[in-house]
Design a protein around this motif. Structure first.
Motif, PDB file in Angstrom:
ATOM      1  N   PRO A 163      -7.732 -19.474 -16.511  1.00  0.00           N
ATOM      2  CA  PRO A 163      -7.038 -19.506 -15.286  1.00  0.00           C
ATOM      3  C   PRO A 163      -7.938 -19.839 -13.989  1.00  0.00           C
ATOM      4  O   PRO A 163      -9.014 -19.833 -13.910  1.00  0.00           O
ATOM      5  N   ALA A 164      -7.395 -20.489 -12.941  1.00  0.00           N
ATOM      6  CA  ALA A 164      -8.130 -21.120 -11.921  1.00  0.00           C
ATOM      7  C   ALA A 164      -8.838 -19.754 -11.021  1.00  0.00           C
ATOM      8  O   ALA A 164      -8.144 -18.774 -11.021  1.00  0.00           O
ATOM      9  N   GLY A 165      -9.929 -20.041 -10.887  1.00  0.00           N
ATOM     10  CA  GLY A 165     -10.805 -18.915 -10.179  1.00  0.00           C
ATOM     11  C   GLY A 165     -11.578 -18.076 -11.018  1.00  0.00           C
ATOM     12  O   GLY A 165     -12.195 -17.003 -10.449  1.00  0.00           O
ATOM     13  N   MET A 166     -11.246 -18.000 -12.381  1.00  0.00           N
ATOM     14  CA  MET A 166     -11.843 -16.749 -13.008  1.00  0.00           C
ATOM     15  C   MET A 166     -13.186 -17.333 -13.431  1.00  0.00           C
ATOM     16  O   MET A 166     -13.551 -18.293 -13.730  1.00  0.00           O
ATOM     17  N   LEU A 167     -13.903 -16.294 -13.443  1.00  0.00           N
ATOM     18  CA  LEU A 167     -15.489 -16.241 -13.757  1.00  0.00           C
ATOM     19  C   LEU A 167     -15.485 -16.659 -15.176  1.00  0.00           C
ATOM     20  O   LEU A 167     -14.743 -15.962 -15.924  1.00  0.00           O
ATOM     21  N   SER A 168     -16.484 -17.346 -15.592  1.00  0.00           N
ATOM     22  CA  SER A 168     -16.869 -17.604 -16.870  1.00  0.00           C
ATOM     23  C   SER A 168     -18.301 -17.761 -17.062  1.00  0.00           C
ATOM     24  O   SER A 168     -19.196 -18.310 -16.219  1.00  0.00           O
ATOM     25  N   GLU A 169     -18.954 -17.571 -18.181  1.00  0.00           N
ATOM     26  CA  GLU A 169     -20.217 -17.566 -18.730  1.00  0.00           C
ATOM     27  C   GLU A 169     -20.597 -17.939 -19.924  1.00  0.00           C
ATOM     28  O   GLU A 169     -19.991 -17.015 -20.848  1.00  0.00           O
ATOM     29  N   LEU A 170     -21.372 -18.718 -20.414  1.00  0.00           N
ATOM     30  CA  LEU A 170     -21.657 -19.291 -21.815  1.00  0.00           C
ATOM     31  C   LEU A 170     -22.930 -18.339 -22.209  1.00  0.00           C
ATOM     32  O   LEU A 170     -23.934 -18.248 -21.513  1.00  0.00           O
ATOM     33  N   VAL A 171     -22.688 -17.421 -23.135  1.00  0.00           N
ATOM     34  CA  VAL A 171     -23.761 -16.403 -23.398  1.00  0.00           C
ATOM     35  C   VAL A 171     -24.482 -17.064 -24.680  1.00  0.00           C
ATOM     36  O   VAL A 171     -23.620 -17.266 -25.760  1.00  0.00           O
ATOM     37  N   GLU A 172     -25.873 -17.008 -24.622  1.00  0.00           N
ATOM     38  CA  GLU A 172     -26.527 -17.532 -26.055  1.00  0.00           C
ATOM     39  C   GLU A 172     -27.463 -16.511 -26.671  1.00  0.00           C
ATOM     40  O   GLU A 172     -27.808 -15.673 -26.010  1.00  0.00           O
ATOM     41  N   ASP A 173     -27.404 -16.491 -27.944  1.00  0.00           N
ATOM     42  CA  ASP A 173     -28.175 -15.584 -28.567  1.00  0.00           C
ATOM     43  C   ASP A 173     -28.056 -14.345 -28.287  1.00  0.00           C
ATOM     44  O   ASP A 173     -29.153 -13.451 -27.881  1.00  0.00           O
ATOM     45  N   ILE A 174     -26.871 -13.837 -28.397  1.00  0.00           N
ATOM     46  CA  ILE A 174     -26.591 -12.379 -28.155  1.00  0.00           C
ATOM     47  C   ILE A 174     -26.309 -11.593 -29.149  1.00  0.00           C
ATOM     48  O   ILE A 174     -25.369 -12.295 -30.052  1.00  0.00           O
ATOM     49  N   GLU A 175     -26.520 -10.402 -29.909  1.00  0.00           N
ATOM     50  CA  GLU A 175     -25.912  -9.647 -30.850  1.00  0.00           C
ATOM     51  C   GLU A 175     -24.642  -9.107 -30.655  1.00  0.00           C
ATOM     52  O   GLU A 175     -24.345  -8.511 -29.508  1.00  0.00           O
ATOM     53  N   VAL A 176     -23.649  -9.230 -31.422  1.00  0.00           N
ATOM     54  CA  VAL A 176     -22.461  -8.637 -31.577  1.00  0.00           C
ATOM     55  C   VAL A 176     -22.622  -7.375 -32.350  1.00  0.00           C
ATOM     56  O   VAL A 176     -22.869  -7.265 -33.425  1.00  0.00           O
ATOM     57  N   TYR A 177     -22.186  -6.176 -31.729  1.00  0.00           N
ATOM     58  CA  TYR A 177     -22.022  -5.041 -32.534  1.00  0.00           C
ATOM     59  C   TYR A 177     -20.756  -4.758 -32.932  1.00  0.00           C
ATOM     60  O   TYR A 177     -19.965  -4.238 -32.311  1.00  0.00           O
ATOM     61  N   PRO A 178     -20.657  -4.555 -34.361  1.00  0.00           N
ATOM     62  CA  PRO A 178     -19.358  -4.572 -35.096  1.00  0.00           C
ATOM     63  C   PRO A 178     -19.068  -2.738 -35.004  1.00  0.00           C
ATOM     64  O   PRO A 178     -19.820  -2.216 -34.701  1.00  0.00           O
ATOM     65  N   LEU A 179     -17.586  -2.742 -34.671  1.00  0.00           N
ATOM     66  CA  LEU A 179     -17.264  -1.381 -34.941  1.00  0.00           C
ATOM     67  C   LEU A 179     -16.304  -1.297 -36.143  1.00  0.00           C
ATOM     68  O   LEU A 179     -15.715  -2.180 -36.874  1.00  0.00           O
ATOM     69  N   PRO A 180     -16.503   0.018 -36.764  1.00  0.00           N
ATOM     70  CA  PRO A 180     -15.880   0.075 -37.984  1.00  0.00           C
ATOM     71  C   PRO A 180     -14.297   0.147 -38.051  1.00  0.00           C
ATOM     72  O   PRO A 180     -13.846   0.372 -36.813  1.00  0.00           O
ATOM     73  N   THR A 181     -13.594  -0.349 -38.917  1.00  0.00           N
ATOM     74  CA  THR A 181     -12.369   0.097 -39.006  1.00  0.00           C
ATOM     75  C   THR A 181     -11.294  -0.753 -38.210  1.00  0.00           C
ATOM     76  O   THR A 181     -10.371  -0.591 -37.634  1.00  0.00           O
ATOM     77  N   THR A 182     -12.029  -2.019 -37.640  1.00  0.00           N
ATOM     78  CA  THR A 182     -11.447  -2.992 -36.686  1.00  0.00           C
ATOM     79  C   THR A 182     -10.856  -4.062 -37.392  1.00  0.00           C
ATOM     80  O   THR A 182     -11.588  -4.587 -38.549  1.00  0.00           O
ATOM     81  N   PRO A 183     -10.102  -5.036 -36.968  1.00  0.00           N
ATOM     82  CA  PRO A 183      -9.364  -5.958 -37.523  1.00  0.00           C
ATOM     83  C   PRO A 183     -10.596  -7.169 -37.698  1.00  0.00           C
ATOM     84  O   PRO A 183     -11.650  -7.425 -36.837  1.00  0.00           O
ATOM     85  N   VAL A 184     -10.471  -8.148 -38.757  1.00  0.00           N
ATOM     86  CA  VAL A 184     -11.476  -9.113 -38.875  1.00  0.00           C
ATOM     87  C   VAL A 184     -11.699 -10.031 -37.749  1.00  0.00           C
ATOM     88  O   VAL A 184     -12.776 -10.578 -37.194  1.00  0.00           O
ATOM     89  N   TRP A 185     -10.629 -10.204 -36.652  1.00  0.00           N
ATOM     90  CA  TRP A 185     -10.455 -11.154 -35.602  1.00  0.00           C
ATOM     91  C   TRP A 185     -11.439 -10.448 -34.451  1.00  0.00           C
ATOM     92  O   TRP A 185     -11.453 -10.942 -33.536  1.00  0.00           O
ATOM     93  N   PHE A 186     -11.695  -9.067 -34.726  1.00  0.00           N
ATOM     94  CA  PHE A 186     -12.704  -8.512 -33.634  1.00  0.00           C
ATOM     95  C   PHE A 186     -13.974  -8.163 -34.055  1.00  0.00           C
ATOM     96  O   PHE A 186     -14.358  -7.058 -34.739  1.00  0.00           O
ATOM     97  N   PRO A 187     -14.953  -9.017 -33.699  1.00  0.00           N
ATOM     98  CA  PRO A 187     -16.169  -9.110 -34.310  1.00  0.00           C
ATOM     99  C   PRO A 187     -16.991  -7.835 -33.652  1.00  0.00           C
ATOM    100  O   PRO A 187     -17.871  -7.161 -34.466  1.00  0.00           O
ATOM    101  N   GLY A 188     -16.571  -7.239 -32.581  1.00  0.00           N
ATOM    102  CA  GLY A 188     -17.305  -6.218 -31.942  1.00  0.00           C
ATOM    103  C   GLY A 188     -17.235  -6.431 -30.509  1.00  0.00           C
ATOM    104  O   GLY A 188     -16.592  -6.901 -29.685  1.00  0.00           O
ATOM    105  N   LEU A 189     -18.531  -5.579 -30.002  1.00  0.00           N
ATOM    106  CA  LEU A 189     -18.918  -5.488 -28.795  1.00  0.00           C
ATOM    107  C   LEU A 189     -20.088  -6.292 -28.517  1.00  0.00           C
ATOM    108  O   LEU A 189     -21.055  -6.105 -28.956  1.00  0.00           O
ATOM    109  N   ILE A 190     -20.482  -6.726 -27.094  1.00  0.00           N
ATOM    110  CA  ILE A 190     -21.610  -7.082 -26.779  1.00  0.00           C
ATOM    111  C   ILE A 190     -22.131  -6.511 -25.568  1.00  0.00           C
ATOM    112  O   ILE A 190     -21.263  -5.834 -24.782  1.00  0.00           O
TER     113      ILE A 190
END
Length: 184
Positions: free
Chosen positions: A59-86
């Motif tokens: 969307p026009a005007g939306m901020l975006s940032e490419l993030v490199e080498d960051i660990e994604v912390y998985p959450l139990p019992t979430t769907p496979v398409w939700f890898p977790g949180l950063i």
């Protein structure tokens, strides 16, 4: 007429009383520009990212940032398409794998990149297949093309650019619906 204190000479070239700061900042009114034959209209440039064979327009005007080498912390019992949180600068941001959420069968990159869209409490991370692109969407007419289920429900328009499909979608509605599937 103003008296210059340093020379004791009266001067007519100095303006009257000073304006207040708010008056000084708001005294100019921009002129409306005409669209006559000698003017050019700027093409609507959009940014987009690819997930499999589908391109998503940011969307026009939306901020975006490419993030490199960051660990994604998985959450139990979430769907496979939700890898977790950063953890990005102290804020927890949910990460979505749109390829798995939309059942896109495309190998893509060996190690997908993470694009964070929006800021603050509305920020989300998306795994993408390539660096984001700038796109000239001038003169593009919306197309009627089949899209995966949840994306179809939140789609404003679909465009073709060459052989590529680009989707202009309701960003907030789409990710709220996806987050609702996690909570269910």
């Amino acid at each position: 007429m103003v008296i210059d204190d340093t020379s004791d000479v009266a001067r007519d070239d100095v303006a009257g009383p000073w304006l207040s700061p708010s008056e000084a900042l708001t005294r100019f009114v921009p002129q409306r520009q005409s669209r006559g034959p000698g003017t050019r209209q700027v093409a609507p440039i959009r940014f987009g990212f690819r997930v499999g064979y589908i391109g998503f327009l940011v969307p026009a005007g939306m901020l975006s940032e490419l993030v490199e080498d960051i660990e994604v912390y998985p959450l139990p019992t979430t769907p496979v398409w939700f890898p977790g949180l950063i953890n990005l600068r102290g804020g927890l941001i949910p990460v979505f794998d749109l390829k798995k959420l939309l059942n896109i069968d495309d190998p893509g990159m060996e190690k997908p990149q993470l694009l964070v869209l929006n800021a603050g409490a509305e920020a989300v991370g998306v795994l993408i297949d390539a660096l984001p692109l700038t796109l000239d969407m001038s003169g593009k007419e919306p197309q009627s093309l089949p899209l995966p289920g949840i994306l179809r429900e939140h789609c404003h328009a679909v465009y073709m650019q060459g052989q590529d499909i680009w989707v202009d979608f309701d960003f907030d509605g789409f990710f709220q619906a996806a987050a609702g599937q996690i909570a269910a």
